[in-house]
Design a protein around this motif. Structure first.
Motif, PDB file in Angstrom:
ATOM      1  N   TYR A   1      10.873  12.489  76.128  1.00 57.21           N
ATOM      2  CA  TYR A   1      10.326  12.988  74.865  1.00 57.21           C
ATOM      3  C   TYR A   1       8.815  12.833  74.872  1.00 57.21           C
ATOM      4  O   TYR A   1       8.295  11.772  75.222  1.00 57.21           O
ATOM      5  CB  TYR A   1      10.929  12.186  73.713  1.00 57.21           C
TER       6      TYR A   1
ATOM      7  N   THR B   1      23.935  16.275  66.461  1.00 53.57           N
ATOM      8  CA  THR B   1      23.008  15.148  66.369  1.00 53.57           C
ATOM      9  C   THR B   1      22.378  15.097  64.978  1.00 53.57           C
ATOM     10  O   THR B   1      22.240  14.022  64.381  1.00 53.57           O
ATOM     11  CB  THR B   1      21.912  15.275  67.444  1.00 53.57           C
TER      12      THR B   1
ATOM     13  N   LEU C   1      17.594  13.142  69.384  1.00 47.71           N
ATOM     14  CA  LEU C   1      18.069  13.566  70.709  1.00 47.71           C
ATOM     15  C   LEU C   1      17.552  12.599  71.767  1.00 47.71           C
ATOM     16  O   LEU C   1      18.254  12.255  72.717  1.00 47.71           O
ATOM     17  CB  LEU C   1      17.576  14.987  71.018  1.00 47.71           C
TER      18      LEU C   1
ATOM     19  N   TRP D   1      15.227  17.597  79.323  1.00 49.64           N
ATOM     20  CA  TRP D   1      16.472  16.914  79.702  1.00 49.64           C
ATOM     21  C   TRP D   1      17.051  17.624  80.906  1.00 49.64           C
ATOM     22  O   TRP D   1      17.156  18.851  80.915  1.00 49.64           O
ATOM     23  CB  TRP D   1      17.438  16.978  78.522  1.00 49.64           C
TER      24      TRP D   1
ATOM     25  N   ARG E   1      22.679  12.012  62.113  1.00 46.96           N
ATOM     26  CA  ARG E   1      21.412  11.282  62.222  1.00 46.96           C
ATOM     27  C   ARG E   1      21.391   9.974  61.429  1.00 46.96           C
ATOM     28  O   ARG E   1      20.657   9.048  61.787  1.00 46.96           O
ATOM     29  CB  ARG E   1      20.225  12.172  61.840  1.00 46.96           C
TER      30      ARG E   1
ATOM     31  N   THR F   1      24.899  20.664  70.303  1.00 44.03           N
ATOM     32  CA  THR F   1      24.398  19.292  70.457  1.00 44.03           C
ATOM     33  C   THR F   1      23.341  18.991  69.397  1.00 44.03           C
ATOM     34  O   THR F   1      23.350  17.925  68.778  1.00 44.03           O
ATOM     35  CB  THR F   1      23.804  19.100  71.869  1.00 44.03           C
ATOM     36  N   VAL F   2      22.424  19.921  69.193  1.00 45.04           N
ATOM     37  CA  VAL F   2      21.385  19.724  68.174  1.00 45.04           C
ATOM     38  C   VAL F   2      22.027  19.585  66.790  1.00 45.04           C
ATOM     39  O   VAL F   2      21.706  18.664  66.029  1.00 45.04           O
ATOM     40  CB  VAL F   2      20.379  20.900  68.183  1.00 45.04           C
TER      41      VAL F   2
ATOM     42  N   THR G   1      19.795   9.717  72.097  1.00 45.39           N
ATOM     43  CA  THR G   1      21.205   9.913  72.450  1.00 45.39           C
ATOM     44  C   THR G   1      21.450  10.667  73.755  1.00 45.39           C
ATOM     45  O   THR G   1      22.555  10.590  74.283  1.00 45.39           O
ATOM     46  CB  THR G   1      21.941  10.666  71.323  1.00 45.39           C
ATOM     47  N   LEU G   2      20.469  11.392  74.258  1.00 46.57           N
ATOM     48  CA  LEU G   2      20.684  12.140  75.501  1.00 46.57           C
ATOM     49  C   LEU G   2      20.219  11.302  76.682  1.00 46.57           C
ATOM     50  O   LEU G   2      19.029  10.966  76.792  1.00 46.57           O
ATOM     51  CB  LEU G   2      19.916  13.467  75.478  1.00 46.57           C
TER      52      LEU G   2
END
Ligand code: SF4
Length: 178
Positions: free
Chosen positions: A48, A96, A39, A57, A100, A92-93, A42-43
């Motif tokens: 993080y 993703t 994430l 986010w 991966r 989204t999770v 990509t976000l």
């Protein structure tokens, strides 16, 4: 599918009883800590913290946070929106996680740029073409991911190419999903 079940809690923040804004927490049955670096890659604008196993986010004025067994969102208008936003975050999770193999995980802990750092690189002519009254307001919106660099027409001219390149490194440090 990584997340196929969760319990949803919806509430108005206790520090603001009766307030119109809602918060939501999805309590997960699985540990999603392994997806956090993906994430992070990509976000756009995600922050993080590997040590804390947390990723935050900001999007559309909403704050979201991903933890090993929890996804939270705040600043939501009503129950319906809260349920939709949480469902979108879960998707989204899962998306993703499923993709991966094609994503380079990113373990870097990025710092969100300050509005002043961005403002110093903007044209500072307050022309309002971005829809904001001043360049500093635009910088505030950039930090909150509520506007994009492309929304500032003067920045896209050759005169400001150097500044645009610097801003792209600060603001656009990862492609957005979807
Ligand atoms: S369009 Fe660009 S230069 Fe004009 S006010 Fe907005 S940020 Fe400033």
């Amino acid at each position: 599918m990584l997340i196929d079940d969760y319990d949803l809690e919806l509430f108005t923040p206790p520090c603001h009883p009766g307030e119109e804004k809602w918060s939501a927490i999805a309590r997960l049955k699985v540990d999603i800590s392994e997806v956090l670096p993906y994430l992070n890659a990509t976000l756009r604008g995600a922050v993080y913290n590997q040590a804390a196993q947390a990723l935050t986010w900001k999007k559309g004025g909403r704050n979201t946070a991903f933890h090993p067994y929890k996804i939270a969102a705040s600043n939501l208008n009503d129950r319906t929106e809260a349920e939709q936003i949480i469902q979108g975050l879960i998707k989204t999770v899962n998306r993703t996680w499923e993709n991966r193999a094609e994503i380079e995980p990113n373990f870097e802990q990025r710092q969100r740029p300050t509005p002043m750092a961005l403002f110093k690189l903007l044209p500072n002519i307050n022309c309002r073409q971005c829809g904001q009254p001043t360049c500093f307001t635009f910088a505030l919106k950039l930090v909150a991911n509520q506007q994009k660099l492309e929304d500032c027409p003067p920045l896209l001219t050759p005169e400001y190419l150097d500044r645009l390149t610097q801003l792209q490194e600060l603001v656009i440090d990862a492609p957005a999903i979807g």
